[in-house]
Design a protein around this motif. Structure first.
Motif, PDB file in Angstrom:
ATOM      1  N   ALA B  45       0.837  -1.209   0.000  1.00 59.04           N
ATOM      2  CA  ALA B  45       0.000   0.000   0.000  1.00 59.04           C
ATOM      3  C   ALA B  45       0.872   1.259   0.000  1.00 59.04           C
ATOM      4  O   ALA B  45       0.626   2.204  -0.749  1.00 59.04           O
ATOM      5  N   LYS B  46       1.901   1.260   0.807  1.00 50.36           N
ATOM      6  CA  LYS B  46       2.796   2.429   0.861  1.00 50.36           C
ATOM      7  C   LYS B  46       3.480   2.634  -0.486  1.00 50.36           C
ATOM      8  O   LYS B  46       3.585   3.766  -0.976  1.00 50.36           O
ATOM      9  N   SER B  47       3.945   1.541  -1.088  1.00 51.40           N
ATOM     10  CA  SER B  47       4.697   1.664  -2.351  1.00 51.40           C
ATOM     11  C   SER B  47       3.798   2.175  -3.468  1.00 51.40           C
ATOM     12  O   SER B  47       4.260   2.821  -4.405  1.00 51.40           O
ATOM     13  N   ILE B  48       2.491   1.903  -3.370  1.00 53.53           N
ATOM     14  CA  ILE B  48       1.558   2.380  -4.401  1.00 53.53           C
ATOM     15  C   ILE B  48       1.264   3.861  -4.221  1.00 53.53           C
ATOM     16  O   ILE B  48       1.302   4.634  -5.177  1.00 53.53           O
ATOM     17  N   ILE B  49       0.974   4.266  -3.005  1.00 51.60           N
ATOM     18  CA  ILE B  49       0.512   5.652  -2.834  1.00 51.60           C
ATOM     19  C   ILE B  49       1.649   6.659  -2.717  1.00 51.60           C
ATOM     20  O   ILE B  49       1.451   7.847  -3.001  1.00 51.60           O
ATOM     21  N   GLU B  50       2.839   6.200  -2.348  1.00 51.89           N
ATOM     22  CA  GLU B  50       3.923   7.159  -2.147  1.00 51.89           C
ATOM     23  C   GLU B  50       4.224   8.009  -3.391  1.00 51.89           C
ATOM     24  O   GLU B  50       4.333   9.236  -3.291  1.00 51.89           O
ATOM     25  N   PRO B  51       4.344   7.400  -4.593  1.00 52.70           N
ATOM     26  CA  PRO B  51       4.604   8.241  -5.774  1.00 52.70           C
ATOM     27  C   PRO B  51       3.512   9.285  -6.009  1.00 52.70           C
ATOM     28  O   PRO B  51       3.795  10.388  -6.483  1.00 52.70           O
ATOM     29  N   PHE B  52       2.280   8.943  -5.680  1.00 56.86           N
ATOM     30  CA  PHE B  52       1.190   9.921  -5.852  1.00 56.86           C
ATOM     31  C   PHE B  52       1.316  11.035  -4.815  1.00 56.86           C
ATOM     32  O   PHE B  52       1.112  12.208  -5.113  1.00 56.86           O
ATOM     33  N   LEU B  53       1.665  10.670  -3.596  1.00 56.19           N
ATOM     34  CA  LEU B  53       1.794  11.669  -2.527  1.00 56.19           C
ATOM     35  C   LEU B  53       2.967  12.605  -2.777  1.00 56.19           C
ATOM     36  O   LEU B  53       2.957  13.755  -2.329  1.00 56.19           O
ATOM     37  N   LEU B  54       3.974  12.121  -3.509  1.00 60.13           N
ATOM     38  CA  LEU B  54       5.157  12.941  -3.771  1.00 60.13           C
ATOM     39  C   LEU B  54       4.919  13.994  -4.848  1.00 60.13           C
ATOM     40  O   LEU B  54       5.717  14.906  -5.018  1.00 60.13           O
ATOM     41  N   LYS B  55       3.809  13.877  -5.573  1.00 59.29           N
ATOM     42  CA  LYS B  55       3.537  14.868  -6.623  1.00 59.29           C
ATOM     43  C   LYS B  55       3.160  16.194  -5.989  1.00 59.29           C
ATOM     44  O   LYS B  55       2.520  16.246  -4.934  1.00 59.29           O
TER      45      LYS B  55
END
Lengths: 80, 374
Positions: B45-55
């Motif tokens: 779950a973290k690996s999926i959402i992290e790139p989105f949160l970094l935008k």
């Protein structure tokens, strides 16, 4: 048998309203006509000829599984 | 932000996370026929959402999907806390749909503490008797949801068996202080004349309720733009994007693979269909079902492209139940508006334009009869 008696019997025993199960949602011609008359002299504000799909009254996404409006689809969307 | 809108400066991006395939209930209309024991790990779950949160963008909505969301609470809690404790450049909001049966007192405390970061939407089918009929369980703390997230509508699903209690169920929830989103289930079997007749009666009950209690928030069945429909009569629509499926919205499965939505994923589809679905979606134009051509209500008529696919093998092929339900809802809304306009002493320009639209649509309704599709 007179026409009046025949109609009386027909009304009681024969249901020929199969196509009008939702009669109680119909709007009568009288109501349409009276409202049309009531609005006759009211100036309509100019509109640009195109109504936005997103409209004034946004409806909740009917897929009910929705994306909470983020994808900006043509459907009128709302809270999940 | 108005309570019934989500404009682009609020919600910029949304993704779904399929947290679990499991559910503790067996609702009658559920599209998940085989509940497998798959679940998403915290690391995934973290690996999926992290790139989105970094935008560096607007609000990110992260929807927990399933299955029953709260069966994944052991992952959800640390995930939410991890997201809260980092310093991202964008705002985010978690959302989860739930049947509400798994709320412990400890979990309620946690949810209250984190209610700004995570919102839960309760699915509850109206009267307790309807809830039991559809879902088998009504031991749910509805008030907790209303107190914690007062602007979140309760999802109330209606099927053939519970239509006779629809109005009472909506009124029951409204009087508890809820916003209500009643919707007719997307199912394989279609409604018959008796069901539509009953639906009409329920709509009439609701017209009467709202005429005497206009302080309650309207349900979507009574939110229509008749001017839009009249416009559509003159300018028929042929192409129309119904939902974000495959065009911006994506759902991530437990293994990290993405799909157009959670229904069009291995959660519901067999392996063969799941593997080909992204291609099917991208190759299917947003065309209106040909049978809907010329219908003025198409721009707000409910459909679920995923349910069209799983029940009729075609994303665009709609069901007859919702077609007829939509027709009845518009007629009910027109009836409600006619009553309002008759009572009004002085009409506005908007009222006059609405009357113009009513005249066209009443004529249209009278001359168009809706077929019983398969």
């Amino acid at each position: 048998m007179s026409n009046g008696v025949f109609k009386f019997i027909k009304d009681i025993f024969i249901d020929d309203d199969d196509d009008d199960d939702d009669d109680d949602l119909e709007t009568s011609d009288e109501d349409v006509d009276s409202l049309t008359l009531k609005a006759e002299d009211i100036e309509r504000d100019e509109d640009n000829g195109q109504i936005s799909f997103k409209g004034l009254n946004k409806k909740v996404c009917a897929t009910r599984h929705g994306c909470q409006g983020a994808t900006d689809c043509d459907y009128a969307y709302g809270d999940y | 932000m108005s309570e019934n809108s989500c404009s682009s400066n609020i919600c910029d991006e949304a993704i779904g996370l399929l947290m679990t395939y499991q559910c503790n209930l067996s609702c009658k209309y559920c599209y998940i026929h085989t509940k497998k024991s798959k679940a998403m790990s915290l690391d995934m779950a973290k690996s999926i959402i992290e790139p989105f949160l970094l935008k560096d963008q607007g609000l990110l909505n992260i929807a927990f999907m399933g299955g029953e969301t709260l069966l994944a609470i052991d992952v959800i809690r640390p995930l939410v806390e991890w997201a809260e404790n980092a310093n991202w450049r964008r705002r985010f909001r978690f959302f989860g749909s739930t049947n509400g049966t798994l709320l412990s007192e400890d979990l309620k405390l946690w949810l209250t503490e984190h209610k700004e970061s995570i919102r839960l939407g309760l699915s509850y089918d109206g009267l307790p008797s309807s809830q039991v009929n559809n879902r088998g369980d009504d031991a749910i703390d509805v008030d907790f949801f209303l107190d914690t997230w007062p602007k979140q509508a309760i999802q109330m699903t209606i099927n053939r068996e519970t239509v006779p209690q629809m109005a009472d169920g909506i009124i029951y929830l409204l009087k508890k202080g809820a916003k209500v989103h009643p919707n007719v289930a997307f199912e394989q079997t279609q409604w018959g004349k008796q069901d539509f007749s009953e639906y009409s009666k329920q709509l009439n009950k609701l017209i009467k309720f709202y005429s005497e209690n206009d302080e309650y928030p309207l349900i979507s069945q009574f939110i229509h733009n008749l001017g839009e429909y009249a416009y559509n009569l003159q300018h028929p629509i042929t192409e129309f994007e119904v939902c974000g499926m495959g065009h911006g919205f994506q759902v991530y499965d437990v293994d990290g693979l993405s799909y157009p939505c959670h229904i069009l994923s291995p959660l519901v589809l067999n392996e063969e269909k799941a593997n080909s679905i992204s291609e099917i979606v991208s190759n299917t134009p947003n065309a209106i079902d040909g049978r809907c051509e010329g219908c003025p209500y198409i721009t707000t008529c409910p459909t679920c492209a995923a349910c069209n696919f799983i029940y009729r093998n075609d994303i665009n092929r709609r069901d007859s139940t919702h077609c007829n339900v939509m027709r009845l809802e518009v007629k009910a809304f027109i009836k409600k508006e006619v009553a309002r306009l008759k009572k009004k002493e002085i009409l506005s320009s908007d009222d006059a334009r609405e009357i113009d639209a009513i005249k066209e649509l009443v004529e249209y309704n009278r001359t168009h009869h809706y077929p019983q599709w398969e």
